[in-house]
Design a protein around this motif. Structure first.
Motif, PDB file in Angstrom:
ATOM      1  N   UNK A   1     -10.218 -26.746  -1.064  1.00  0.00           N
ATOM      2  CA  UNK A   1     -10.778 -27.207  -2.333  1.00  0.00           C
ATOM      3  C   UNK A   1     -10.889 -26.044  -3.309  1.00  0.00           C
ATOM      4  N   UNK A   2     -10.353 -26.262  -4.513  1.00  0.00           N
ATOM      5  CA  UNK A   2     -10.468 -25.260  -5.571  1.00  0.00           C
ATOM      6  C   UNK A   2     -11.731 -25.501  -6.379  1.00  0.00           C
ATOM      7  N   UNK A   3     -12.207 -24.442  -7.027  1.00  0.00           N
ATOM      8  CA  UNK A   3     -13.350 -24.571  -7.931  1.00  0.00           C
ATOM      9  C   UNK A   3     -12.917 -25.393  -9.150  1.00  0.00           C
ATOM     10  N   UNK A   4     -13.874 -25.964  -9.897  1.00  0.00           N
ATOM     11  CA  UNK A   4     -13.509 -26.775 -11.072  1.00  0.00           C
ATOM     12  C   UNK A   4     -12.655 -26.014 -12.097  1.00  0.00           C
ATOM     13  N   UNK A   5     -12.966 -24.736 -12.359  1.00  0.00           N
ATOM     14  CA  UNK A   5     -12.158 -23.965 -13.319  1.00  0.00           C
ATOM     15  C   UNK A   5     -10.715 -23.826 -12.850  1.00  0.00           C
TER      16      UNK A   5
ATOM     17  N   UNK B   1      -9.995 -15.078 -12.714  1.00  0.00           N
ATOM     18  CA  UNK B   1     -10.753 -16.079 -11.970  1.00  0.00           C
ATOM     19  C   UNK B   1     -11.424 -15.406 -10.777  1.00  0.00           C
ATOM     20  N   UNK B   2     -12.712 -15.656 -10.574  1.00  0.00           N
ATOM     21  CA  UNK B   2     -13.397 -14.998  -9.457  1.00  0.00           C
ATOM     22  C   UNK B   2     -12.777 -15.396  -8.126  1.00  0.00           C
ATOM     23  N   UNK B   3     -13.213 -16.453  -7.551  1.00  0.00           N
ATOM     24  CA  UNK B   3     -12.636 -16.938  -6.309  1.00  0.00           C
ATOM     25  C   UNK B   3     -12.380 -18.414  -6.497  1.00  0.00           C
TER      26      UNK B   3
ATOM     27  N   UNK C   1      -4.826 -25.672 -12.749  1.00  0.00           N
ATOM     28  CA  UNK C   1      -3.702 -26.351 -12.104  1.00  0.00           C
ATOM     29  C   UNK C   1      -3.311 -27.618 -12.848  1.00  0.00           C
ATOM     30  N   UNK C   2      -4.296 -28.328 -13.402  1.00  0.00           N
ATOM     31  CA  UNK C   2      -3.990 -29.511 -14.222  1.00  0.00           C
ATOM     32  C   UNK C   2      -3.199 -29.088 -15.461  1.00  0.00           C
ATOM     33  N   UNK C   3      -3.599 -27.970 -16.057  1.00  0.00           N
ATOM     34  CA  UNK C   3      -2.890 -27.450 -17.219  1.00  0.00           C
ATOM     35  C   UNK C   3      -1.445 -27.094 -16.851  1.00  0.00           C
ATOM     36  N   UNK C   4      -1.240 -26.528 -15.671  1.00  0.00           N
ATOM     37  CA  UNK C   4       0.119 -26.208 -15.223  1.00  0.00           C
ATOM     38  C   UNK C   4       0.941 -27.483 -15.101  1.00  0.00           C
ATOM     39  N   UNK C   5       0.343 -28.563 -14.586  1.00  0.00           N
ATOM     40  CA  UNK C   5       1.058 -29.847 -14.479  1.00  0.00           C
ATOM     41  C   UNK C   5       1.437 -30.360 -15.869  1.00  0.00           C
ATOM     42  N   UNK C   6       0.536 -30.202 -16.835  1.00  0.00           N
ATOM     43  CA  UNK C   6       0.828 -30.621 -18.214  1.00  0.00           C
ATOM     44  C   UNK C   6       2.019 -29.817 -18.742  1.00  0.00           C
TER      45      UNK C   6
END
Length: 186
Positions: A88-92, A79-81, A97-102
């Motif tokens: 605020x994180x970038x959309x990617x 991941x770049x930055x 992080x959503x995937x980690x929650x899953x």
């Protein structure tokens, strides 16, 4: 004349004592303090088994998505930055992080220890809070087919209280904990 001579002798004794104290004793004390206090941070970062064989470096990242292991912070070296601004994180990165929650089996309303859903830096020592480790005990025990108590005891062994760091509390070394789970460390 005797007064001047006694003052000169007292000055010479004071000069010698302060020179020995500040020129020899104090530097030796500081050197010993640094060597003992920060030895783990300055010395070899190798994690060794009982026979002394090197298993890994303490700076190696822990496995990130295998259910049978404890997870640290999300680390994505490709991941770049991730940060658009301070909070605020970038959309990617938000998707990661959503995937980690899953993977953790939680939704966005369930409180999760922050170090499990924030980004870490590649090469950073894989540490998590005892709360983050406790949050994962049941998942890891279930995946390994062992009791929560057995996994919890390994978490306790891998929990450290850094004596000479300011602002840091207890932490769990994720890599050591995972090596203990695999039976490679005592």
């Amino acid at each position: 004349m005797t007064s001047t001579l006694s003052q000169f002798r007292a000055s010479l004794v004071l000069l010698t004592a302060s020179s020995l104290l500040l020129g020899v004793a104090y530097p030796l004390f500081v050197k010993a303090l640094i060597r003992n206090a920060w030895n783990a941070q300055v010395s070899d970062t190798s994690i060794r088994d009982r026979s002394g064989r090197i298993l890994a470096s303490a700076l190696d990242p822990a496995p990130t998505n295998a259910p049978r292991y404890f997870w640290g912070q999300v680390i994505d070296a490709t991941a770049p930055d991730c940060y658009l601004d301070r909070r605020t994180y970038s959309p990617d990165c938000q998707n990661a992080l959503k995937f980690r929650r899953v993977l953790l089996g939680t939704d966005s309303d369930t409180p999760v220890p922050e170090d499990l859903i924030t980004f870490g830096i590649p090469g950073q020592m894989p540490r998590i809070s005892p709360e983050a480790a406790a949050f994962q005990i049941h998942r890891v025990a279930l995946a390994r087919g062992v009791s929560d108590a057995k996994v919890s005891s390994l978490v306790q062994v891998s929990t450290y209280n850094p004596t000479y760091t300011l602002g840091s509390g207890l932490y769990v070394n994720v890599l050591e904990l995972n090596l203990r789970l695999d039976g490679k460390l005592k």
